[in-house]
Design a protein around this motif. Structure first.
Motif, PDB file in Angstrom:
ATOM      1  N   UNK A 207      -2.327  -6.309 -13.842  1.00 49.83           N
ATOM      2  CA  UNK A 207      -2.680  -5.077 -14.542  1.00 49.83           C
ATOM      3  C   UNK A 207      -2.284  -3.899 -13.658  1.00 49.83           C
ATOM      4  N   UNK A 208      -2.825  -2.730 -13.961  1.00 47.51           N
ATOM      5  CA  UNK A 208      -2.436  -1.535 -13.205  1.00 47.51           C
ATOM      6  C   UNK A 208      -2.849  -1.594 -11.740  1.00 47.51           C
ATOM      7  N   UNK A 209      -3.762  -2.507 -11.390  1.00 48.34           N
ATOM      8  CA  UNK A 209      -4.219  -2.633  -9.998  1.00 48.34           C
ATOM      9  C   UNK A 209      -3.502  -3.742  -9.230  1.00 48.34           C
ATOM     10  N   UNK A 210      -2.625  -4.470  -9.908  1.00 45.47           N
ATOM     11  CA  UNK A 210      -1.904  -5.534  -9.235  1.00 45.47           C
ATOM     12  C   UNK A 210      -2.221  -6.909  -9.800  1.00 45.47           C
ATOM     13  N   UNK A 211      -1.916  -7.945  -9.014  1.00 41.79           N
ATOM     14  CA  UNK A 211      -2.135  -9.320  -9.457  1.00 41.79           C
ATOM     15  C   UNK A 211      -3.592  -9.738  -9.254  1.00 41.79           C
TER      16      UNK A 211
END
Length: 346
Positions: free
Chosen positions: A269-273
């Motif tokens: 998502x927008x924060x990474x894996x």
């Protein structure tokens, strides 16, 4: 007599208040045994310097540092323990530190927790080079710990201590950060993470986080599956080897992270894996001290602190040593975009 009663009341209130305070003592040795570090600069970037209040069996206990001038205390602490110094300047940044009680879903009582985020850098010629980061929530189980404030204060002290000592010897990234960019180091360095930023993942086996970060699968490794299509063996140059030598693999554009309970798909998502898991699934055992959740072995910053995968042991395939309660609550567990460590958010 009235004055005596008033004085007695004031003393009683003071004593009672003092009993509801728990201090974080930073006093264990932070000696750089190799004598390479010249100075340690401590930056307290917390927006709110109040750590928080914990319910201790009906009493509210405030947790605070023994010396609230944390910067001066830590820097003096370093020089007290390091009479012989080298040429390396280390910068440690305390980004976040909070304690609180939280009622988790389907739990009959709240747990005491601490959220701590701390990072370290090597400083050279006014440039900063990222070393490591610890970003996690530590959970205290009130049924196993008699006094949650004392437990969390000790955990905070131990994490800061071990983090500083680990920063002396961990390797750095090759990307220089200017002093003006240091406040946004995560955004700046994450731009170099090809796994996060590329539109597609390269297929193959990744033996460590660094190779995944750079999107460089190891061609010497391959996988074997059973009749159900599940990966059961890792092959290195035609010889079977431990699954624990693998960080993850990518197939048909999807990444799968090795864990003790099997492979979990890595979503983004927008924060990474992240994977969807729990401490109970990922911790080798519940720890009350010592090693804490940190960089994955062979990762971008090495594994000098926060031990992780034991590459010589099948029983630890994908497991990590962790501190705090081995909670069975499942949720999103991020894979730190700079270190490869698991980041628990609750």
């Amino acid at each position: 007599m009235k004055k005596i009663l008033q004085l007695t009341f004031v003393l009683f209130v003071s004593i009672n208040f003092a009993q509801k305070m728990m201090v974080i003592e930073l006093k264990e040795s932070i000696k750089d045994k190799r004598g390479l570090t010249k100075a340690l600069t401590f930056i307290d970037k917390r927006q709110d310097k109040k750590i928080g209040i914990i319910d201790d069996k009906g009493e509210f206990v405030t947790i605070k540092f023994e010396d609230e001038d944390v910067k001066n205390h830590v820097e003096s602490w370093f020089f007290k323990d390091n009479k012989k110094t080298g040429n390396t300047d280390i910068v440690v940044i305390l980004e976040e530190l909070k304690v609180y009680n939280e009622q988790d879903q389907d739990k009959e009582y709240p747990y005491a927790k601490t959220k701590i985020k701390i990072s370290s850098f090597l400083k050279r010629n006014n440039n900063y080079y990222f070393i490591n980061r610890f970003d996690n929530v530590i959970v205290c189980n009130p049924k196993r710990v008699s006094h949650a404030p004392k437990y969390l204060a000790e955990q905070i002290s131990e994490i800061i201590t071990e983090f500083i000592k680990g920063s002396y010897s961990s390797t750095i990234t090759s990307y220089a950060i200017s002093e003006s960019d240091i406040d946004n180091y995560n955004q700046y360095l994450s731009k170099n993470n090809k796994a996060v930023n590329n539109s597609e993942l390269k297929e193959g086996v990744y033996t460590d986080f660094k190779s995944f970060y750079n999107q460089e699968p190891n061609a010497d490794y391959s996988l074997r599956k059973n009749k159900n299509g599940n990966v059961v063996r890792l092959i290195h140059k035609d010889l079977q080897t431990s699954l624990a030598e693998m960080f993850c693999y990518v197939e048909e554009g999807k990444g799968y992270k090795l864990t003790p309970v099997g492979f979990d798909e890595m979503k983004k998502n927008e924060n990474g894996f992240y994977i969807y898991s729990s401490r109970a699934n990922l911790f080798t055992e519940s720890k009350t001290g010592g090693v804490f959740v940190g960089a994955v072995a062979g990762g971008l910053v090495g594994a000098a602190i926060g031990a992780a995968i034991d590459s010589g042991s099948n029983r630890n395939s994908g497991a990590i040593n962790g501190t705090g309660f081995k909670s069975s609550i499942e949720g999103i567990v991020y894979i730190d975009s700079l270190t490869g460590a698991y980041v628990f958010e609750n």
